[in-house]
Design an enzyme around this catalytic site. Structure first.
Site, PDB file in Angstrom:
ATOM      1  N   TYR A  14       0.800  -1.198   0.023  1.00 22.64           N
ATOM      2  CA  TYR A  14       0.037   0.102   0.159  1.00 22.64           C
ATOM      3  C   TYR A  14       0.984   1.151   0.022  1.00 22.64           C
ATOM      4  CZ  TYR A  14      -4.457  -2.387   0.997  1.00 22.64           C
ATOM      5  OH  TYR A  14      -5.678  -2.969   0.937  1.00 22.64           O
ATOM      6  N   LYS A  55       3.973 -15.404   2.958  1.00 26.97           N
ATOM      7  CA  LYS A  55       4.016 -16.249   1.825  1.00 26.97           C
ATOM      8  C   LYS A  55       5.561 -16.293   1.618  1.00 26.97           C
ATOM      9  CE  LYS A  55       2.566 -18.021  -1.967  1.00 26.97           C
ATOM     10  NZ  LYS A  55       1.410 -19.277  -1.928  1.00 26.97           N
ATOM     11  N   ASP A  66      -2.269 -18.587   1.311  1.00 24.64           N
ATOM     12  CA  ASP A  66      -3.216 -19.324   0.287  1.00 24.64           C
ATOM     13  C   ASP A  66      -3.938 -20.454   1.387  1.00 24.64           C
ATOM     14  OD1 ASP A  66      -0.615 -20.536   0.478  1.00 24.64           O
ATOM     15  OD2 ASP A  66      -0.930 -21.304  -1.639  1.00 24.64           O
ATOM     16  N   ASP A  71      -5.951  -7.269   4.311  1.00 27.86           N
ATOM     17  CA  ASP A  71      -7.130  -6.595   3.755  1.00 27.86           C
ATOM     18  C   ASP A  71      -7.852  -7.736   3.103  1.00 27.86           C
ATOM     19  OD1 ASP A  71      -8.772  -4.732   2.603  1.00 27.86           O
ATOM     20  OD2 ASP A  71      -7.801  -5.115   0.685  1.00 27.86           O
ATOM     21  N   ASP A  93     -11.735  -9.359   4.913  1.00 26.89           N
ATOM     22  CA  ASP A  93     -13.224  -9.680   4.082  1.00 26.89           C
ATOM     23  C   ASP A  93     -13.590 -10.882   4.157  1.00 26.89           C
ATOM     24  OD1 ASP A  93     -13.133  -6.877   3.792  1.00 26.89           O
ATOM     25  OD2 ASP A  93     -13.877  -7.299   1.529  1.00 26.89           O
TER      26      ASP A  93
HETATM   27  C1  IPM Z   1     -10.195  -1.594   4.152  1.00 31.32           C
HETATM   28  C2  IPM Z   1     -10.509  -0.995   2.615  1.00 31.32           C
HETATM   29  C3  IPM Z   1      -9.293  -0.132   2.471  1.00 31.32           C
HETATM   30  C4  IPM Z   1      -7.986  -0.892   2.332  1.00 31.32           C
HETATM   31  C5  IPM Z   1      -9.650   0.530   0.888  1.00 31.32           C
HETATM   32  C6  IPM Z   1     -10.872   1.394   0.968  1.00 31.32           C
HETATM   33  C7  IPM Z   1      -8.364   1.667   0.462  1.00 31.32           C
HETATM   34  O1  IPM Z   1     -10.565  -2.164   1.872  1.00 31.32           O
HETATM   35  O2  IPM Z   1     -10.118  -0.766   5.012  1.00 31.32           O
HETATM   36  O3  IPM Z   1     -10.054  -2.773   4.235  1.00 31.32           O
HETATM   37  O4  IPM Z   1      -7.705  -1.445   1.427  1.00 31.32           O
HETATM   38  O5  IPM Z   1      -7.221  -0.935   3.231  1.00 31.32           O
HETATM   39 MG    MG Z   2     -10.625  -4.017   2.654  1.00 31.56          MG
END
Ligand code: IPM
Ligand code: MG
Length: 366
Positions: free
Chosen positions: A151, A200, A232, A256, A260
């Site tokens: 990032y 990884k 993975d 990240d 999710d």
């Molecule tokens: C998160 C989001 C952010 C990230 C995006 C919106 C830049 O997906 O906070 O997980 O990737 O960190």
């Molecule tokens: Mg995210």
């Protein structure tokens, strides 16, 4: 903080999309819990992302950073819009809402992102995994490094030998890994004392450095069991047997992606709170989910991730542990009878409610 009349300064970023609706509910709950536990919260409104672009032409101003630094903590909704339709995405990448989010993380030194996945007893029927897996329980936290890695490495697109070449640099230094490894071990000490470093290391140099530094920090925490898992495999294990995890430590991009996945297995991404911590007690608290512009303004959003993030804020930045626990208990109680539309259930006894009502219910059960 004033010891006599406990009073805290909280920065509030309403954000974009469903941001304002969910933050409003979290503030409602915070005001109620403050009243009950006898402390005072003072709010400073701050702008970030799309709402900052609309007001000031940039996704983050220096003034916002300065104001945030004066606060004890910041509570935030989600930021960003629909890239297909929002004018914010006609701007170059460094001027878009997400750039503001990355910049505020960096300028406030928010290196440790904690994202919690806990399957509430009453949400077992909303878990998309098989019942036999849900029954074993899900209760872990992902510690995602937040101010380094891909990032924040160099990004460039150039023409080399007549064709476009894009480059994103992934780099970590010893101290960046060490400080979050310490946070991870400290977190594990307060939980089941199991830490999994996800990386990884079979391919990446940066991952091999993560292993080396984490193993070194582990020497100070002999009670914690440390193991390693390739990313993975980890993404597969999260759906195969999530009960094996307690604390997952990982770099920015892996965190990240995995967070999710981790949020969905607890019923909905609308349930996952997050805390982004700096050195000391300062932190920024936001739901892990995005701004869901498609349902903004329809009262369909689930405010619980934001409400639970507010509880994290009370715990980690304001030291109001009892108030934090009270919010978590209230959420658990409300989920027995009510759900927002994102939480699928076959149970006919459960009443479906909107965002505002959900906030009211949590506040009322405090
Ligand atoms: C998160 C989001 C952010 C990230 C995006 C919106 C830049 O997906 O906070 O997980 O990737 O960190
Ligand atoms: Mg995210």
């Amino acid at each position: 903080m004033n010891a006599q009349s406990r009073s805290y300064q909280v920065g509030v970023i309403y954000g974009d999309g469903i941001g304002p609706e969910i933050v409003r509910e979290a503030v409602k709950v915070l005001d109620r819990v403050a009243e009950r536990f006898g402390f005072h919260l003072e709010y400073t409104q701050l702008y970030l992302g799309g709402s900052s672009i609309d007001r000031f032409g940039v996704p983050l101003t220096q003034e916002t950073v300065e104001l945030a630094k004066k606060c004890d903590a910041v509570l935030m909704g989600s930021i960003g819009g629909d890239p297909a339709t929002s004018p914010w995405y006609k701007l170059e990448p460094s001027k878009r809402p997400e750039a503001g989010l990355l910049a505020i993380r960096k300028s406030l030194g928010l290196f440790a992102n904690l994202r919690f996945s806990r399957l509430f007893e009453d949400l077992k029927d909303s878990c998309p995994l098989k019942e036999s897996i849900a029954r074993e329980g899900i209760d872990f936290v992902i510690l995602r490094e937040l101010t380094g890695g891909l990032y924040f490495g160099e990004h460039k697109t150039e023409v080399v030998d007549g064709e476009d070449v894009a480059t994103d640099v992934l780099s970590y230094s010893d101290h960046e890994i060490r400080r979050i490894a310490v946070t991870a071990f400290e977190t594990a000490m307060l939980r089941k004392k199991r830490l999994t470093l996800v990386d990884k290391a079979n391919v990446l140099d940066s991952s091999r450095l993560w292993r080396k530094v984490t193993a070194d920090v582990a020497k100070d925490y002999p009670q914690v069991t440390l193991d390693y898992m390739f990313v993975d495999n980890a993404s597969m294990q999260l759906v195969r047997k999530p009960s094996q995890f307690d604390v997952i430590l990982t770099e920015n991009m892996f965190g990240d992606i995995l967070s999710d996945e981790a949020s969905m297995i607890t019923g909905s991404i609308g349930m996952q709170p997050s805390a982004s911590l700096a050195e000391g007690t300062f932190g920024l608290y936001e739901p892990s989910h995005g701004s869901a512009p498609d349902i903004a303004g329809t009262d369909k959003a689930n405010p619980l991730a934001t409400i639970l993030s507010a509880a994290m804020m009370l715990r980690y930045s304001l030291g109001e542990e009892e108030a934090a626990e009270a919010i978590e208990k209230a959420v658990e109680e409300v989920l027995r009878k009510y759900r927002t539309p994102d939480l699928v259930t076959q149970n006919a006894q459960i009443e479906q409610v909107g965002c505002t009502r959900m906030g009211d219910l949590v506040a009322a059960s405090l």
